[in-house]
Design a protein around this motif. Structure first.
Motif, PDB file in Angstrom:
ATOM      1  N   ALA A 182       0.856  -1.188   0.000  1.00 19.67           N
ATOM      2  CA  ALA A 182       0.000   0.000   0.000  1.00 19.67           C
ATOM      3  C   ALA A 182       0.886   1.230   0.000  1.00 19.67           C
ATOM      4  CB  ALA A 182      -0.922   0.003   1.218  1.00 19.67           C
ATOM      5  N   ALA A 183       0.281   2.395  -0.247  1.00 24.17           N
ATOM      6  CA  ALA A 183       1.064   3.625  -0.263  1.00 24.17           C
ATOM      7  C   ALA A 183       0.176   4.805   0.101  1.00 24.17           C
ATOM      8  CB  ALA A 183       1.698   3.856  -1.635  1.00 24.17           C
ATOM      9  N   ILE A 184       0.820   5.857   0.590  1.00 20.83           N
ATOM     10  CA  ILE A 184       0.170   7.150   0.792  1.00 20.83           C
ATOM     11  C   ILE A 184       0.808   8.104  -0.200  1.00 20.83           C
ATOM     12  CG2 ILE A 184      -0.236   9.054   2.382  1.00 20.83           C
ATOM     13  CD1 ILE A 184      -0.139   6.963   4.644  1.00 20.83           C
ATOM     14  N   ILE A 185       0.019   8.576  -1.144  1.00 22.31           N
ATOM     15  CA  ILE A 185       0.542   9.371  -2.252  1.00 22.31           C
ATOM     16  C   ILE A 185      -0.102  10.758  -2.262  1.00 22.31           C
ATOM     17  CG2 ILE A 185       0.942   7.304  -3.643  1.00 22.31           C
ATOM     18  CD1 ILE A 185      -1.579   8.038  -5.255  1.00 22.31           C
ATOM     19  N   ASP A 187      -7.843   0.607   8.219  1.00 21.36           N
ATOM     20  CA  ASP A 187      -8.926   0.962   9.138  1.00 21.36           C
ATOM     21  C   ASP A 187      -8.438   1.963  10.191  1.00 21.36           C
ATOM     22  OD1 ASP A 187     -10.445  -0.747   7.675  1.00 21.36           O
ATOM     23  OD2 ASP A 187     -10.604  -2.293   9.204  1.00 21.36           O
ATOM     24  N   TRP A 188      -7.217   1.772  10.689  1.00 21.34           N
ATOM     25  CA  TRP A 188      -6.675   2.718  11.670  1.00 21.34           C
ATOM     26  C   TRP A 188      -6.480   4.095  11.047  1.00 21.34           C
ATOM     27  CZ3 TRP A 188      -1.825   5.139  11.416  1.00 21.34           C
ATOM     28  CH2 TRP A 188      -1.516   5.934  12.518  1.00 21.34           C
ATOM     29  N   LEU A 189      -5.941   4.139   9.837  1.00 19.64           N
ATOM     30  CA  LEU A 189      -5.670   5.408   9.174  1.00 19.64           C
ATOM     31  C   LEU A 189      -6.953   6.206   8.975  1.00 19.64           C
ATOM     32  CD1 LEU A 189      -3.435   7.108   7.711  1.00 19.64           C
ATOM     33  CD2 LEU A 189      -4.135   5.942   5.608  1.00 19.64           C
ATOM     34  N   VAL A 190      -8.012   5.519   8.534  1.00 20.78           N
ATOM     35  CA  VAL A 190      -9.279   6.181   8.302  1.00 20.78           C
ATOM     36  C   VAL A 190      -9.869   6.705   9.617  1.00 20.78           C
ATOM     37  CG1 VAL A 190     -11.658   5.843   7.535  1.00 20.78           C
ATOM     38  CG2 VAL A 190      -9.766   4.886   6.196  1.00 20.78           C
ATOM     39  N   ARG A 191      -9.810   5.878  10.657  1.00 22.64           N
ATOM     40  CA  ARG A 191     -10.353   6.302  11.952  1.00 22.64           C
ATOM     41  C   ARG A 191      -9.526   7.430  12.575  1.00 22.64           C
ATOM     42  NH1 ARG A 191     -10.992   0.654  12.899  1.00 22.64           N
ATOM     43  NH2 ARG A 191      -9.042   0.691  14.069  1.00 22.64           N
ATOM     44  N   GLU A 218      -7.764  26.369  -3.829  1.00 23.53           N
ATOM     45  CA  GLU A 218      -7.900  24.932  -3.573  1.00 23.53           C
ATOM     46  C   GLU A 218      -6.817  24.176  -4.342  1.00 23.53           C
ATOM     47  OE1 GLU A 218     -11.154  21.265  -3.848  1.00 23.53           O
ATOM     48  OE2 GLU A 218     -11.746  23.310  -4.358  1.00 23.53           O
ATOM     49  N   SER A 219      -6.145  23.273  -3.639  1.00 26.72           N
ATOM     50  CA  SER A 219      -5.047  22.538  -4.272  1.00 26.72           C
ATOM     51  C   SER A 219      -5.585  21.515  -5.276  1.00 26.72           C
ATOM     52  CB  SER A 219      -4.227  21.799  -3.211  1.00 26.72           C
ATOM     53  OG  SER A 219      -3.256  20.977  -3.839  1.00 26.72           O
ATOM     54  N   PRO A 220      -4.894  21.377  -6.407  1.00 25.89           N
ATOM     55  CA  PRO A 220      -5.273  20.302  -7.339  1.00 25.89           C
ATOM     56  C   PRO A 220      -4.917  18.921  -6.793  1.00 25.89           C
ATOM     57  CG  PRO A 220      -3.924  22.004  -8.411  1.00 25.89           C
ATOM     58  CD  PRO A 220      -3.820  22.219  -6.938  1.00 25.89           C
ATOM     59  N   TYR A 221      -4.136  18.865  -5.722  1.00 27.11           N
ATOM     60  CA  TYR A 221      -3.607  17.597  -5.229  1.00 27.11           C
ATOM     61  C   TYR A 221      -4.121  17.312  -3.811  1.00 27.11           C
ATOM     62  CZ  TYR A 221      -0.264  18.678  -8.947  1.00 27.11           C
ATOM     63  OH  TYR A 221       0.321  19.019 -10.143  1.00 27.11           O
ATOM     64  N   SER A 222      -4.276  16.024  -3.514  1.00 26.32           N
ATOM     65  CA  SER A 222      -4.647  15.575  -2.176  1.00 26.32           C
ATOM     66  C   SER A 222      -3.813  14.350  -1.825  1.00 26.32           C
ATOM     67  CB  SER A 222      -6.132  15.209  -2.112  1.00 26.32           C
ATOM     68  OG  SER A 222      -6.957  16.324  -2.323  1.00 26.32           O
ATOM     69  N   TYR A 223      -3.706  14.085  -0.522  1.00 24.66           N
ATOM     70  CA  TYR A 223      -3.109  12.834  -0.074  1.00 24.66           C
ATOM     71  C   TYR A 223      -4.155  11.729  -0.166  1.00 24.66           C
ATOM     72  CZ  TYR A 223       1.188  14.924   1.731  1.00 24.66           C
ATOM     73  OH  TYR A 223       2.404  15.553   1.835  1.00 24.66           O
ATOM     74  N   TRP A 224      -3.710  10.563  -0.648  1.00 23.27           N
ATOM     75  CA  TRP A 224      -4.583   9.399  -0.802  1.00 23.27           C
ATOM     76  C   TRP A 224      -3.894   8.168  -0.226  1.00 23.27           C
ATOM     77  CZ3 TRP A 224      -9.280   9.640  -3.709  1.00 23.27           C
ATOM     78  CH2 TRP A 224      -9.485  10.844  -4.407  1.00 23.27           C
ATOM     79  N   PHE A 225      -4.669   7.323   0.406  1.00 20.74           N
ATOM     80  CA  PHE A 225      -4.212   5.968   0.711  1.00 20.74           C
ATOM     81  C   PHE A 225      -4.643   5.086  -0.445  1.00 20.74           C
ATOM     82  CE2 PHE A 225      -5.272   1.661   1.959  1.00 20.74           C
ATOM     83  CZ  PHE A 225      -4.117   1.240   2.610  1.00 20.74           C
ATOM     84  N   VAL A 226      -3.715   4.287  -0.990  1.00 20.30           N
ATOM     85  CA  VAL A 226      -4.050   3.422  -2.121  1.00 20.30           C
ATOM     86  C   VAL A 226      -3.489   2.020  -1.898  1.00 20.30           C
ATOM     87  CG1 VAL A 226      -4.186   5.295  -3.809  1.00 20.30           C
ATOM     88  CG2 VAL A 226      -1.995   4.164  -3.416  1.00 20.30           C
ATOM     89  N   CYS A 227      -4.222   1.046  -2.407  1.00 19.60           N
ATOM     90  CA  CYS A 227      -3.766  -0.345  -2.432  1.00 19.60           C
ATOM     91  C   CYS A 227      -4.590  -1.073  -3.479  1.00 19.60           C
ATOM     92  CB  CYS A 227      -3.918  -1.020  -1.056  1.00 19.60           C
ATOM     93  SG  CYS A 227      -5.638  -1.257  -0.519  1.00 19.60           S
ATOM     94  N   ARG A 287      -9.411   9.153   0.017  1.00 19.14           N
ATOM     95  CA  ARG A 287      -8.876  10.522   0.063  1.00 19.14           C
ATOM     96  C   ARG A 287      -8.712  10.934   1.522  1.00 19.14           C
ATOM     97  NH1 ARG A 287     -11.246  15.458  -3.640  1.00 19.14           N
ATOM     98  NH2 ARG A 287      -9.438  16.844  -3.477  1.00 19.14           N
ATOM     99  N   LEU A 288      -7.527  11.429   1.871  1.00 20.35           N
ATOM    100  CA  LEU A 288      -7.221  11.716   3.268  1.00 20.35           C
ATOM    101  C   LEU A 288      -7.379  13.184   3.637  1.00 20.35           C
ATOM    102  CD1 LEU A 288      -4.017   9.503   3.680  1.00 20.35           C
ATOM    103  CD2 LEU A 288      -6.394   8.918   4.232  1.00 20.35           C
ATOM    104  N   ASP A 289      -7.425  14.086   2.655  1.00 18.57           N
ATOM    105  CA  ASP A 289      -7.555  15.500   2.998  1.00 18.57           C
ATOM    106  C   ASP A 289      -7.940  16.344   1.799  1.00 18.57           C
ATOM    107  OD1 ASP A 289      -5.290  15.703   1.444  1.00 18.57           O
ATOM    108  OD2 ASP A 289      -3.914  16.200   3.072  1.00 18.57           O
ATOM    109  N   HIS A 290      -8.224  17.608   2.072  1.00 17.47           N
ATOM    110  CA  HIS A 290      -8.363  18.660   1.075  1.00 17.47           C
ATOM    111  C   HIS A 290      -7.482  19.813   1.563  1.00 17.47           C
ATOM    112  CE1 HIS A 290     -12.026  16.296   0.473  1.00 17.47           C
ATOM    113  NE2 HIS A 290     -12.044  16.772  -0.752  1.00 17.47           N
ATOM    114  N   ASN A 291      -6.817  20.501   0.652  1.00 19.16           N
ATOM    115  CA  ASN A 291      -5.878  21.532   1.067  1.00 19.16           C
ATOM    116  C   ASN A 291      -6.008  22.787   0.235  1.00 19.16           C
ATOM    117  OD1 ASN A 291      -3.814  20.684   3.223  1.00 19.16           O
ATOM    118  ND2 ASN A 291      -3.938  18.864   1.928  1.00 19.16           N
TER     119      ASN A 291
END
Length: 294
Positions: free
Chosen positions: A144-147, A287-291, A263-272, A160-164
């Motif tokens: 998995a990765a956080i990109i 599950d931990w990351l989302v919570r 608004e940023s064109p980019y966001s952090y994502w968890f992917v697998c 999607r982990l955030d908006h910036n």
């Protein structure tokens, strides 16, 4: 006192895999069943709980509202059961996750909270990879990765982990020299610091602030967000970065220039890969990351 009747565990496994993989066919392949056999197991579970968990049409299965509620109610207890078994077993080996992480996310957001995860799952160990092209290596050298991306490739499970917002971040000395208002003239002799993989941030910032025709004194490119922030703090230029990076850096040498919020064109994502969610290390971390809401 009579013992409670246990649910059909194989049927419960079929249900959980189908929900997590998002495909009855993929779930059947994982368990080693035919699609019809998997459907029968889920029917047995529906009969046991007295609820319709899926709708079935044209060989597809869609989770019902009652099915979603059932999943959300049962999943935490299954995780707790797995943790309890792990804590009482001398035969369970370490759980190993190969995780790709961008250094800035790792230092500012992930590592300050990883102690919580270790306390909750002491058997989970994470191999950290910060090399380039994380998304391309998911499913190969990475579990998995956080990109940081405009949007992950199709075929990946993505959260999607955030908006910036994009800010122009610089030293306080440079900010004082530029003054309370940004103009093409006041910025024409400044050096801008741009991340190699995030060029659209600068484009969006200039457009929002009506600076499309601005010609910067110079543009320096970086492949490290941490080094961009340090360069900005040292007065080497104006870093075009996320507001979150400035806030989490908590560096009193830095400030952001005035201007229109962008608004940023980019966001952090968890992917697998979707199938990777059946791997316990990936599922635990996901599950931990989302919570945790990092």
């Amino acid at each position: 006192m009579p013992s409670r009747r246990l649910p059909p565990l194989r049927a419960l496994e079929a249900f959980m895999r189908t929900v997590r993989l998002g495909s009855a066919r993929a779930a059947a392949e994982e368990i080693g069943l035919s699609p019809s056999a998997l459907s029968r197991r889920i029917t047995n579970l529906e009969e046991f709980v007295g609820k319709k968990l899926f709708t079935r049409a044209r060989q597809s299965m869609q989770l019902t509202d009652e099915g979603q509620a059932f999943y959300e109610a049962v999943n935490p207890h299954l995780e707790a059961l797995a943790r309890a078994v792990e804590s009482q077993s001398d035969n369970i080996a370490l759980l190993r996750l190969r995780l790709g992480v961008l250094p800035m996310f790792g230092s500012q957001r992930l590592f300050p909270r990883l102690g919580e995860l270790r306390k909750r799952h002491p058997l989970l160990h994470i191999d950290i990879d910060t090399a380039p092209h994380l998304e391309d290596r998911v499913g190969d050298t990475l579990d998995a990765a956080i990109i940081l991306s405009r949007g992950p490739a199709s075929g990946l499970h993505a959260v999607r982990l955030d908006h910036n917002l994009v800010h122009a971040i610089c030293s306080k000395d440079i900010a004082r020299a530029i003054g309370p208002e940004i103009t093409a003239e006041s910025l024409s002799k400044q050096t801008f610091l741009i991340h190699n993989e995030l060029p659209e941030s600068f484009v969006a910032w200039k457009k929002a602030n009506r600076l499309e025709d601005m010609e910067a004194g110079a543009i320096d490119h970086y492949d490290s967000g941490a080094l961009m922030l340090e360069a900005a703090a040292q007065g080497l230029g104006i870093a075009i970065m996320h507001d979150d990076h400035l806030r989490r850096a908590n560096d009193n040498r830095l400030t952001n220039l005035p201007g229109v919020p962008v608004e940023s064109p980019y966001s952090y994502w968890f992917v697998c890969k979707p199938v990777a969610l059946e791997s316990r290390p990936v599922r635990i971390f996901h599950d931990w990351l989302v919570r945790a809401g990092l």
